[in-house]
Design a protein around this motif. Sequence first.
Motif, PDB file in Angstrom:
ATOM      1  N   HIS A 100       0.729  -1.479  -0.304  1.00 34.23           N
ATOM      2  CA  HIS A 100      -0.273  -0.394  -0.323  1.00 34.23           C
ATOM      3  C   HIS A 100       1.118   1.401  -0.077  1.00 34.23           C
ATOM      4  N   LYS A 101       2.324   1.207   0.079  1.00 31.99           N
ATOM      5  CA  LYS A 101       2.685   2.378   0.373  1.00 31.99           C
ATOM      6  C   LYS A 101       3.857   2.137  -0.714  1.00 31.99           C
ATOM      7  N   LEU A 102       4.164   1.652  -1.839  1.00 33.10           N
ATOM      8  CA  LEU A 102       4.033   1.474  -3.082  1.00 33.10           C
ATOM      9  C   LEU A 102       2.908   1.979  -3.496  1.00 33.10           C
ATOM     10  N   HIS A 103       1.877   1.601  -3.538  1.00 37.74           N
ATOM     11  CA  HIS A 103       0.995   1.900  -3.889  1.00 37.74           C
ATOM     12  C   HIS A 103       0.283   3.474  -4.079  1.00 37.74           C
ATOM     13  N   ALA A 104       1.039   3.793  -2.971  1.00 37.66           N
ATOM     14  CA  ALA A 104       0.682   5.749  -2.565  1.00 37.66           C
ATOM     15  C   ALA A 104       1.876   6.101  -3.356  1.00 37.66           C
ATOM     16  N   LYS A 105       2.785   5.811  -3.060  1.00 39.40           N
ATOM     17  CA  LYS A 105       4.066   6.123  -3.720  1.00 39.40           C
ATOM     18  C   LYS A 105       3.843   6.598  -5.134  1.00 39.40           C
ATOM     19  N   GLY A 106       3.465   5.644  -6.231  1.00 41.36           N
ATOM     20  CA  GLY A 106       2.616   5.542  -7.727  1.00 41.36           C
ATOM     21  C   GLY A 106       2.118   6.408  -7.631  1.00 41.36           C
ATOM     22  N   LEU A 107       0.744   6.181  -6.671  1.00 44.01           N
ATOM     23  CA  LEU A 107      -0.358   7.564  -7.469  1.00 44.01           C
ATOM     24  C   LEU A 107       0.423   8.529  -7.389  1.00 44.01           C
ATOM     25  N   ASN A 108       0.975   8.852  -6.253  1.00 42.70           N
ATOM     26  CA  ASN A 108       1.871  10.619  -5.840  1.00 42.70           C
ATOM     27  C   ASN A 108       2.322  10.639  -6.873  1.00 42.70           C
ATOM     28  N   SER A 109       3.162   9.675  -7.669  1.00 39.02           N
ATOM     29  CA  SER A 109       4.141  10.152  -8.214  1.00 39.02           C
ATOM     30  C   SER A 109       3.710  10.135 -10.033  1.00 39.02           C
ATOM     31  N   ILE A 110       1.954   9.467  -9.976  1.00 38.61           N
ATOM     32  CA  ILE A 110       1.862   9.366 -11.306  1.00 38.61           C
ATOM     33  C   ILE A 110       1.402  11.248 -11.375  1.00 38.61           C
ATOM     34  N   LEU A 111       0.801  11.574  -9.959  1.00 39.23           N
ATOM     35  CA  LEU A 111       0.072  12.484 -10.265  1.00 39.23           C
ATOM     36  C   LEU A 111       0.945  14.186 -10.632  1.00 39.23           C
TER      37      LEU A 111
END
Length: 85
Positions: A66-77
């Motif tokens: 979930h941390k990797l997922h959140a980091k991925g979403l933020n990076s894409i944004l």
Amino acid sequence: DFCKLSTQFIIAECCNELCAQLAEVRALIALLPMGPMRLVMQRRYLNYQKWERIAAELNYTWQHVHKLHAKGLNSILERCDRMRG
């Protein structure tokens, strides 16, 4: 038969829409660098895997996935924001 043709047209339109959305998801995930974060996003959004399976197969905790997922979403944004101007 008109009803049959109409139904086939609607199905074709839905398939086209789904393909376009899937291409957009692929393009957004491709903005991420190669690595665990991108792999989590691919498994979740392209392979439709559950969080538990992703964690088990990657040998990560559920929390880490979930941390990797959140980091991925933020990076894409962030990338999208920079591309806009």
